[in-house]
Design a protein around this motif. Structure first.
Motif, PDB file in Angstrom:
ATOM      1  N   LEU A  43       2.145   1.254   5.297  1.00 38.36           N
ATOM      2  CA  LEU A  43       2.283   1.719   3.924  1.00 38.36           C
ATOM      3  C   LEU A  43       3.763   1.609   3.549  1.00 38.36           C
ATOM      4  O   LEU A  43       4.595   2.350   4.059  1.00 38.36           O
ATOM      5  CB  LEU A  43       1.812   3.173   3.779  1.00 38.36           C
ATOM      6  N   THR A  44       4.064   0.682   2.666  1.00 44.96           N
ATOM      7  CA  THR A  44       5.452   0.406   2.325  1.00 44.96           C
ATOM      8  C   THR A  44       5.798   0.715   0.873  1.00 44.96           C
ATOM      9  O   THR A  44       6.974   0.707   0.504  1.00 44.96           O
ATOM     10  CB  THR A  44       5.782  -1.067   2.611  1.00 44.96           C
ATOM     11  N   ALA A  45       4.802   0.980   0.036  1.00 43.99           N
ATOM     12  CA  ALA A  45       5.070   1.356  -1.354  1.00 43.99           C
ATOM     13  C   ALA A  45       5.495   2.825  -1.405  1.00 43.99           C
ATOM     14  O   ALA A  45       5.147   3.612  -0.520  1.00 43.99           O
ATOM     15  CB  ALA A  45       3.831   1.135  -2.212  1.00 43.99           C
ATOM     16  N   PRO A  46       6.257   3.216  -2.428  1.00 47.47           N
ATOM     17  CA  PRO A  46       6.641   4.628  -2.542  1.00 47.47           C
ATOM     18  C   PRO A  46       5.416   5.536  -2.606  1.00 47.47           C
ATOM     19  O   PRO A  46       4.360   5.144  -3.122  1.00 47.47           O
ATOM     20  CB  PRO A  46       7.414   4.677  -3.868  1.00 47.47           C
ATOM     21  N   ALA A  47       5.564   6.733  -2.068  1.00 48.20           N
ATOM     22  CA  ALA A  47       4.507   7.734  -2.222  1.00 48.20           C
ATOM     23  C   ALA A  47       4.487   8.198  -3.678  1.00 48.20           C
ATOM     24  O   ALA A  47       5.501   8.151  -4.374  1.00 48.20           O
ATOM     25  CB  ALA A  47       4.752   8.911  -1.293  1.00 48.20           C
ATOM     26  N   GLU A  48       3.339   8.644  -4.116  1.00 51.81           N
ATOM     27  CA  GLU A  48       3.173   9.053  -5.507  1.00 51.81           C
ATOM     28  C   GLU A  48       2.515  10.426  -5.579  1.00 51.81           C
ATOM     29  O   GLU A  48       1.581  10.715  -4.836  1.00 51.81           O
ATOM     30  CB  GLU A  48       2.304   8.031  -6.248  1.00 51.81           C
ATOM     31  N   ILE A  49       3.028  11.256  -6.460  1.00 53.17           N
ATOM     32  CA  ILE A  49       2.367  12.517  -6.772  1.00 53.17           C
ATOM     33  C   ILE A  49       1.737  12.406  -8.150  1.00 53.17           C
ATOM     34  O   ILE A  49       2.378  11.951  -9.105  1.00 53.17           O
ATOM     35  CB  ILE A  49       3.349  13.695  -6.739  1.00 53.17           C
ATOM     36  N   ILE A  50       0.481  12.773  -8.232  1.00 45.47           N
ATOM     37  CA  ILE A  50      -0.212  12.860  -9.516  1.00 45.47           C
ATOM     38  C   ILE A  50      -0.321  14.344  -9.844  1.00 45.47           C
ATOM     39  O   ILE A  50      -1.040  15.094  -9.181  1.00 45.47           O
ATOM     40  CB  ILE A  50      -1.606  12.212  -9.444  1.00 45.47           C
ATOM     41  N   GLY A  51       0.456  14.773 -10.824  1.00 45.17           N
ATOM     42  CA  GLY A  51       0.502  16.188 -11.184  1.00 45.17           C
ATOM     43  C   GLY A  51      -0.582  16.549 -12.184  1.00 45.17           C
ATOM     44  O   GLY A  51      -0.823  15.821 -13.150  1.00 45.17           O
ATOM     45  N   LEU A  70       0.835  -1.195   0.000  1.00 44.27           N
ATOM     46  CA  LEU A  70       0.000   0.000   0.000  1.00 44.27           C
ATOM     47  C   LEU A  70       0.873   1.250   0.000  1.00 44.27           C
ATOM     48  O   LEU A  70       1.947   1.278   0.609  1.00 44.27           O
ATOM     49  CB  LEU A  70      -0.915   0.016   1.220  1.00 44.27           C
ATOM     50  N   GLY A  71       0.405   2.272  -0.669  1.00 47.15           N
ATOM     51  CA  GLY A  71       1.102   3.552  -0.693  1.00 47.15           C
ATOM     52  C   GLY A  71       0.113   4.674  -0.971  1.00 47.15           C
ATOM     53  O   GLY A  71      -1.016   4.425  -1.412  1.00 47.15           O
ATOM     54  N   ILE A  72       0.523   5.903  -0.702  1.00 47.38           N
ATOM     55  CA  ILE A  72      -0.379   7.030  -0.919  1.00 47.38           C
ATOM     56  C   ILE A  72      -0.171   7.637  -2.303  1.00 47.38           C
ATOM     57  O   ILE A  72       0.910   7.533  -2.892  1.00 47.38           O
ATOM     58  CB  ILE A  72      -0.189   8.128   0.148  1.00 47.38           C
ATOM     59  N   SER A  73      -1.222   8.257  -2.800  1.00 49.74           N
ATOM     60  CA  SER A  73      -1.154   9.067  -4.012  1.00 49.74           C
ATOM     61  C   SER A  73      -1.738  10.430  -3.670  1.00 49.74           C
ATOM     62  O   SER A  73      -2.824  10.517  -3.091  1.00 49.74           O
ATOM     63  CB  SER A  73      -1.950   8.436  -5.155  1.00 49.74           C
ATOM     64  N   ASP A  74      -1.008  11.480  -4.021  1.00 54.90           N
ATOM     65  CA  ASP A  74      -1.423  12.837  -3.680  1.00 54.90           C
ATOM     66  C   ASP A  74      -1.560  13.658  -4.954  1.00 54.90           C
ATOM     67  O   ASP A  74      -0.621  13.732  -5.755  1.00 54.90           O
ATOM     68  CB  ASP A  74      -0.390  13.479  -2.748  1.00 54.90           C
ATOM     69  N   LEU A  75      -2.714  14.267  -5.160  1.00 52.03           N
ATOM     70  CA  LEU A  75      -2.943  15.090  -6.347  1.00 52.03           C
ATOM     71  C   LEU A  75      -2.429  16.499  -6.105  1.00 52.03           C
ATOM     72  O   LEU A  75      -2.766  17.122  -5.098  1.00 52.03           O
ATOM     73  CB  LEU A  75      -4.440  15.137  -6.687  1.00 52.03           C
ATOM     74  N   LYS A  76      -1.597  16.982  -7.031  1.00 50.52           N
ATOM     75  CA  LYS A  76      -1.056  18.330  -6.952  1.00 50.52           C
ATOM     76  C   LYS A  76      -1.363  19.070  -8.248  1.00 50.52           C
ATOM     77  O   LYS A  76      -0.976  18.624  -9.329  1.00 50.52           O
ATOM     78  CB  LYS A  76       0.462  18.307  -6.749  1.00 50.52           C
ATOM     79  N   SER A  77      -2.055  20.188  -8.141  1.00 48.91           N
ATOM     80  CA  SER A  77      -2.347  20.990  -9.321  1.00 48.91           C
ATOM     81  C   SER A  77      -1.536  22.275  -9.286  1.00 48.91           C
ATOM     82  O   SER A  77      -1.185  22.771  -8.213  1.00 48.91           O
ATOM     83  CB  SER A  77      -3.843  21.309  -9.399  1.00 48.91           C
ATOM     84  N   GLY A  78      -1.234  22.797 -10.454  1.00 44.13           N
ATOM     85  CA  GLY A  78      -0.492  24.045 -10.532  1.00 44.13           C
ATOM     86  C   GLY A  78       0.083  24.237 -11.914  1.00 44.13           C
ATOM     87  O   GLY A  78       0.128  23.309 -12.733  1.00 44.13           O
ATOM     88  N   SER A 122       8.700  18.954 -18.195  1.00 50.31           N
ATOM     89  CA  SER A 122       8.739  18.857 -19.657  1.00 50.31           C
ATOM     90  C   SER A 122       8.812  17.415 -20.138  1.00 50.31           C
ATOM     91  O   SER A 122       8.484  17.120 -21.291  1.00 50.31           O
ATOM     92  CB  SER A 122       9.948  19.639 -20.196  1.00 50.31           C
ATOM     93  N   THR A 123       9.242  16.498 -19.265  1.00 50.46           N
ATOM     94  CA  THR A 123       9.324  15.082 -19.643  1.00 50.46           C
ATOM     95  C   THR A 123       8.024  14.330 -19.399  1.00 50.46           C
ATOM     96  O   THR A 123       7.937  13.133 -19.652  1.00 50.46           O
ATOM     97  CB  THR A 123      10.454  14.383 -18.856  1.00 50.46           C
ATOM     98  N   GLY A 124       7.017  15.020 -18.874  1.00 56.34           N
ATOM     99  CA  GLY A 124       5.741  14.377 -18.605  1.00 56.34           C
ATOM    100  C   GLY A 124       5.643  13.729 -17.246  1.00 56.34           C
ATOM    101  O   GLY A 124       4.649  13.066 -16.944  1.00 56.34           O
ATOM    102  N   VAL A 125       6.665  13.931 -16.401  1.00 56.76           N
ATOM    103  CA  VAL A 125       6.676  13.370 -15.048  1.00 56.76           C
ATOM    104  C   VAL A 125       6.262  14.452 -14.053  1.00 56.76           C
ATOM    105  O   VAL A 125       6.675  15.617 -14.180  1.00 56.76           O
ATOM    106  CB  VAL A 125       8.077  12.833 -14.682  1.00 56.76           C
ATOM    107  N   ALA A 126       5.446  14.095 -13.075  1.00 55.62           N
ATOM    108  CA  ALA A 126       5.014  15.054 -12.063  1.00 55.62           C
ATOM    109  C   ALA A 126       6.216  15.587 -11.291  1.00 55.62           C
ATOM    110  O   ALA A 126       7.151  14.844 -10.971  1.00 55.62           O
ATOM    111  CB  ALA A 126       4.021  14.407 -11.104  1.00 55.62           C
ATOM    112  N   VAL A 127       6.195  16.864 -10.973  1.00 58.57           N
ATOM    113  CA  VAL A 127       7.269  17.486 -10.201  1.00 58.57           C
ATOM    114  C   VAL A 127       7.116  17.062  -8.739  1.00 58.57           C
ATOM    115  O   VAL A 127       6.073  17.284  -8.120  1.00 58.57           O
ATOM    116  CB  VAL A 127       7.210  19.018 -10.325  1.00 58.57           C
ATOM    117  N   THR A 128       8.162  16.466  -8.193  1.00 59.78           N
ATOM    118  CA  THR A 128       8.112  15.970  -6.817  1.00 59.78           C
ATOM    119  C   THR A 128       8.955  16.802  -5.853  1.00 59.78           C
ATOM    120  O   THR A 128       8.814  16.659  -4.641  1.00 59.78           O
ATOM    121  CB  THR A 128       8.594  14.511  -6.746  1.00 59.78           C
ATOM    122  N   ARG A 167       2.734  11.480 -13.464  1.00 62.12           N
ATOM    123  CA  ARG A 167       2.975  10.879 -12.161  1.00 62.12           C
ATOM    124  C   ARG A 167       4.455  10.894 -11.832  1.00 62.12           C
ATOM    125  O   ARG A 167       5.310  10.888 -12.706  1.00 62.12           O
ATOM    126  CB  ARG A 167       2.452   9.439 -12.116  1.00 62.12           C
ATOM    127  N   GLY A 168       4.752  10.896 -10.530  1.00 63.59           N
ATOM    128  CA  GLY A 168       6.128  10.823 -10.066  1.00 63.59           C
ATOM    129  C   GLY A 168       6.156  10.191  -8.684  1.00 63.59           C
ATOM    130  O   GLY A 168       5.263  10.428  -7.877  1.00 63.59           O
TER     131      GLY A 168
END
Length: 261
Positions: A186-194, A144-152, A158-164, A205-206
Motif C-alpha cells: 500500500l503506497t498511496a496516502p492513507a485517507e480519513i473519511i470524516g 493502493l491505500g486505505i480509507s478509514d471512516l471516522k464519525s464524531g 470548518s473548511t470541509g476537510v476531515a480532521v486527521t 476527506r483528508g
C-alpha cells in the motif's frame, strides 16, 4: 516472550490511558457503549453494504442500504448508554450522513476491498500480535491505500476537510494489517473519511502520508509499537486522570481506579 494480541482500534486508547486499556482489553471489564459510538457503528454498517454491492457489480440504492442503518441503530448487540437522547433523536443525523456518503464520497472512490479483516499479524520480537479490520482499500492512480471512516461531532473541520490530527498511528496499524491481509503493498496516502455528527452534519476527506513512520521509529527514537510492547509486557498500566474519557461512562475501572482525579 509471550504474545499479547492487540486490536488495531485499541492502540490509541493504550497510550491515552494504559489502565483503562488493561481493564477493557486484558481483564475483560466492560462498560456500556455510548450513543455516539453506536451511531458510528450503524453508519459503518450501512455504508459498507452500499460499497460492497457496488464493488460486487450489483449496486443497490442508498435508500435500500439505509435499511441496515436503521436495523443496526434500533437493534444494538450490546447495551447502549443514550444519556438524554435515544435512537429516534439521532436517526435523522445518521440517515443524512449515510445519504451524503453515498452521493458525495462513494462515487469518487475505486474500492478494491471493503471491511478487510486481518486475523493475526504477529511481531514476535515485540511479543505482539495485531488484529483488526480496515474499513476500505482504494485504488488511486494505480496505487493502493486505505480509507478509514471516522464519525464524531468534530470529524470534519470548518473548511470541509476531515480532521486527521491524532489518527496517524492508528492509520499506520491499519496499513500494516491491510498489506498483510491482501499480500500487496500500500503506497498511496492513507485517507480519513470524516462523518460529522454534530451541528450541521456533513462528510469530508483528508489524507495522511507516512502513517507508519511513528509505528516503527528510527535509530534515535523508538516506534509506538515498541513503546506498546514495553507498556504491556512491563505491566505499566498507569492511569491518566486528565484523559477526556476518564469517567464512569467510558471506563469500567473508574469506580475503583486509584488514579482518577
Amino acid at each position: 516472550m509471550n504474545i499479547v494480541t492487540i486490536r488495531a482500534s485499541s492502540l490509541a486508547e493504550l497510550f491515552d490511558c494504559p489502565a483503562r486499556w488493561e481493564a477493557k482489553h486484558l481483564l475483560g471489564m466492560r462498560s456500556r457503549s455510548s450513543g455516539a459510538a453506536h451511531l458510528g457503528t450503524s453508519i459503518h454498517a450501512s455504508t459498507a453494504l452500499f460499497d460492497q454491492a457496488t464493488m460486487d457489480g450489483a449496486p443497490i440504492s442508498a435508500d435500500d442500504a439505509a435499511g441496515l442503518f436503521v436495523d443496526t441503530l434500533y437493534n444494538p448487540e450490546h447495551e447502549v448508554d443514550w444519556e438524554d437522547s435515544g435512537p429516534k433523536q439521532v436517526e435523522r443525523i445518521g440517515l443524512t450522513l449515510h445519504s451524503r456518503y453515498c452521493a458525495d464520497i462513494a462515487p469518487t472512490q475505486d474500492y478494491v476491498g471493503i471491511e478487510v479483516t486481518c486475523e493475526r499479524l504477529e511481531i514476535s520480537d515485540l511479543g505482539l500480535a495485531l488484529t483488526g479490520t480496515t474499513d476500505r482499500i482504494r485504488r488511486v492512480d494505480g496505487e493502493l491505500g486505505i480509507s478509514d471512516l471516522k464519525s464524531g461531532a468534530r470529524a470534519v473541520g470548518s473548511t470541509g476537510v476531515a480532521v486527521t490530527a491524532g489518527h496517524r498511528p492508528q492509520l499506520g496499524v491499519y496499513e500494516l494489517l491491510a498489506e498483510f491481509a491482501i499480500g500487496q503493498p500500500l503506497t498511496a496516502p492513507a485517507e480519513i473519511i470524516g462523518l460529522k455528527t454534530g451541528a450541521g452534519p456533513c462528510v469530508g476527506r483528508g489524507e495522511v502520508t507516512g502513517a507508519r513512520q511513528a509505528l516503527v521509529g528510527d535509530e534515535d527514537n523508538p516506534g509506538l509499537l515498541q513503546m506498546a510492547s514495553r507498556l504491556i509486557h512491563g505491566g505499566l498500566f498507569y492511569g491518566n486522570p486528565k484523559s477526556v474519557l476518564c469517567s464512569a461512562r467510558y471506563c469500567p475501572r473508574y469506580p475503583t481506579c486509584p488514579y482518577k482525579g
